[in-house]
Design a protein around this motif. Sequence first.
Motif, PDB file in Angstrom:
ATOM      1  N   GLU A  27       0.968  -1.317   0.028  1.00 28.52           N
ATOM      2  CA  GLU A  27      -0.010  -0.012   0.281  1.00 28.52           C
ATOM      3  C   GLU A  27       0.928   1.034   0.012  1.00 28.52           C
ATOM      4  N   VAL A  28       0.766   2.117  -1.089  1.00 26.34           N
ATOM      5  CA  VAL A  28       1.556   3.264  -1.111  1.00 26.34           C
ATOM      6  C   VAL A  28       0.952   4.586  -1.195  1.00 26.34           C
ATOM      7  N   HIS A  29       1.143   5.362  -0.382  1.00 21.58           N
ATOM      8  CA  HIS A  29       0.403   6.651  -0.450  1.00 21.58           C
ATOM      9  C   HIS A  29       0.890   7.623  -1.497  1.00 21.58           C
ATOM     10  N   ILE A  30       0.149   8.073  -2.455  1.00 18.02           N
ATOM     11  CA  ILE A  30       0.870   8.961  -3.689  1.00 18.02           C
ATOM     12  C   ILE A  30      -0.087  10.635  -3.543  1.00 18.02           C
ATOM     13  N   PRO A  31       0.699  11.382  -4.134  1.00 15.35           N
ATOM     14  CA  PRO A  31      -0.099  12.501  -4.387  1.00 15.35           C
ATOM     15  C   PRO A  31      -0.738  12.522  -5.575  1.00 15.35           C
ATOM     16  N   VAL A  32      -1.745  13.396  -5.767  1.00 14.74           N
ATOM     17  CA  VAL A  32      -2.349  13.520  -7.027  1.00 14.74           C
ATOM     18  C   VAL A  32      -1.571  13.612  -8.250  1.00 14.74           C
ATOM     19  N   THR A  33      -0.434  14.376  -8.012  1.00 10.76           N
ATOM     20  CA  THR A  33       0.315  14.591  -9.388  1.00 10.76           C
ATOM     21  C   THR A  33       1.155  13.426  -9.713  1.00 10.76           C
ATOM     22  N   THR A  34       1.086  12.250  -8.837  1.00  6.83           N
ATOM     23  CA  THR A  34       1.715  11.084  -9.249  1.00  6.83           C
ATOM     24  C   THR A  34       0.628  10.145  -9.796  1.00  6.83           C
ATOM     25  N   ALA A  35      -0.512  10.201  -9.011  1.00 11.87           N
ATOM     26  CA  ALA A  35      -1.774   9.329  -9.524  1.00 11.87           C
ATOM     27  C   ALA A  35      -2.168   9.335 -11.103  1.00 11.87           C
ATOM     28  N   GLU A  36      -2.010  10.810 -11.448  1.00 13.71           N
ATOM     29  CA  GLU A  36      -2.048  11.039 -12.870  1.00 13.71           C
ATOM     30  C   GLU A  36      -1.318  10.094 -13.547  1.00 13.71           C
ATOM     31  N   LYS A  37      -0.289   9.740 -13.081  1.00  6.35           N
ATOM     32  CA  LYS A  37       0.833   9.161 -14.042  1.00  6.35           C
ATOM     33  C   LYS A  37       0.769   7.320 -13.939  1.00  6.35           C
ATOM     34  N   VAL A  38      -0.118   7.018 -12.640  1.00  7.16           N
ATOM     35  CA  VAL A  38      -0.067   5.712 -12.715  1.00  7.16           C
ATOM     36  C   VAL A  38      -1.074   5.030 -13.800  1.00  7.16           C
ATOM     37  N   CYS A  45       3.991  -0.710 -12.665  1.00  7.93           N
ATOM     38  CA  CYS A  45       4.078   0.593 -12.338  1.00  7.93           C
ATOM     39  C   CYS A  45       5.425   0.837 -11.434  1.00  7.93           C
ATOM     40  N   SER A  46       6.187   1.483 -11.483  1.00 12.00           N
ATOM     41  CA  SER A  46       7.419   1.847 -10.891  1.00 12.00           C
ATOM     42  C   SER A  46       7.319   3.114 -10.070  1.00 12.00           C
ATOM     43  N   LEU A  47       7.516   3.207  -8.898  1.00  9.30           N
ATOM     44  CA  LEU A  47       7.518   4.449  -8.271  1.00  9.30           C
ATOM     45  C   LEU A  47       8.792   4.418  -7.208  1.00  9.30           C
ATOM     46  N   PHE A  48       9.177   5.818  -7.111  1.00  6.94           N
ATOM     47  CA  PHE A  48      10.183   6.057  -6.092  1.00  6.94           C
ATOM     48  C   PHE A  48       9.644   6.341  -4.663  1.00  6.94           C
ATOM     49  N   ILE A  49      10.323   5.568  -3.762  1.00  9.10           N
ATOM     50  CA  ILE A  49       9.618   5.417  -2.406  1.00  9.10           C
ATOM     51  C   ILE A  49      10.445   6.271  -1.187  1.00  9.10           C
ATOM     52  N   HIS A  50       9.669   6.930  -0.426  1.00 10.56           N
ATOM     53  CA  HIS A  50       9.939   7.507   0.905  1.00 10.56           C
ATOM     54  C   HIS A  50       9.185   6.390   2.104  1.00 10.56           C
ATOM     55  N   SER A  51       9.951   6.022   2.953  1.00 12.00           N
ATOM     56  CA  SER A  51       9.461   5.024   3.960  1.00 12.00           C
ATOM     57  C   SER A  51       9.552   5.644   5.066  1.00 12.00           C
ATOM     58  N   VAL A  52       8.401   5.689   5.924  1.00 13.88           N
ATOM     59  CA  VAL A  52       8.417   6.187   7.393  1.00 13.88           C
ATOM     60  C   VAL A  52       8.008   4.955   8.175  1.00 13.88           C
ATOM     61  N   TYR A  53       8.958   4.806   9.024  1.00 11.52           N
ATOM     62  CA  TYR A  53       8.850   3.737  10.107  1.00 11.52           C
ATOM     63  C   TYR A  53       8.664   4.238  11.555  1.00 11.52           C
ATOM     64  N   LEU A  60       4.563   3.686   3.401  1.00 10.38           N
ATOM     65  CA  LEU A  60       5.182   3.978   1.982  1.00 10.38           C
ATOM     66  C   LEU A  60       4.594   4.999   1.467  1.00 10.38           C
ATOM     67  N   TYR A  61       5.397   6.027   0.854  1.00 10.99           N
ATOM     68  CA  TYR A  61       4.940   7.275   0.033  1.00 10.99           C
ATOM     69  C   TYR A  61       5.676   7.143  -1.317  1.00 10.99           C
ATOM     70  N   GLY A  62       4.841   7.202  -2.336  1.00 13.13           N
ATOM     71  CA  GLY A  62       5.319   6.863  -3.567  1.00 13.13           C
ATOM     72  C   GLY A  62       5.523   8.124  -4.555  1.00 13.13           C
ATOM     73  N   PHE A  63       6.175   8.051  -5.455  1.00  7.17           N
ATOM     74  CA  PHE A  63       6.297   9.325  -6.332  1.00  7.17           C
ATOM     75  C   PHE A  63       6.554   8.782  -7.863  1.00  7.17           C
ATOM     76  N   ALA A  64       6.271   9.622  -8.594  1.00  7.58           N
ATOM     77  CA  ALA A  64       6.542   9.218 -10.126  1.00  7.58           C
ATOM     78  C   ALA A  64       7.863   9.338 -10.473  1.00  7.58           C
ATOM     79  N   THR A  65       8.578  10.513  -9.921  1.00  5.46           N
ATOM     80  CA  THR A  65       9.943  10.694 -10.438  1.00  5.46           C
ATOM     81  C   THR A  65      10.927  10.921  -9.080  1.00  5.46           C
ATOM     82  N   ARG A  66      12.247  10.588  -9.112  1.00  8.32           N
ATOM     83  CA  ARG A  66      12.896  10.740  -8.379  1.00  8.32           C
ATOM     84  C   ARG A  66      13.085  12.154  -7.646  1.00  8.32           C
TER      85      ARG A  66
END
Length: 199
Positions: A27-38, A45-53, A60-66
Amino acid sequence: MIARLKGTVLESTPLLVVLEAGGVGYEVHIPVTTAEKVPAIGKECSLFIHSVYREDSATLYGFATRDDRDFYRLLIEKVSGIGPKIGISMLSRMSTDLLRSAIASSDVALLSKCPGIGKKTAERLVIELKDKVGLVATGQTPTAGDLHMPTEPSAFQDAVASLMTLGYKPADADKLVRKAVAKLDSNASTEALLKEALR
């Protein structure tokens, strides 16, 4: 630490995507600007991830670009008062390009339009990040991770500002100009971007 995730889209909403990789659904939380590209469900689909533990969770937070992922990290790690959820809300309202330009030009009024961002937090954003986004915002080195970033962000910002004077909301103006950039050459002028955006 998960840095990138590649898998099949099982579920997709404007703020959440579930990717199956190696038999596990992430399960990856994404902004709308990334959702447009999913891509569509069932596609890869490939996403760049930022993890918060935390003690009781791993998010997990995912983004279309680095570039988007790295800018998100700047927001939540360098500016007090901006946590993971507010960072996602900001990138859902405006693209990285527009946020970066607003910070570089000290546009507190525009930054304040983001959900959860008041005037004081917007001012902190400018103070904390202006020197970190200045080089890119002046059009010197667009980040390689984002193929649609204009090499002259001033043209991008001017086009967005022009649409806003015509009555468009910041988020809508930003979205229209990003689509125009994707269709035209990355060095397109403000006038060319406006014409494409208004078609």
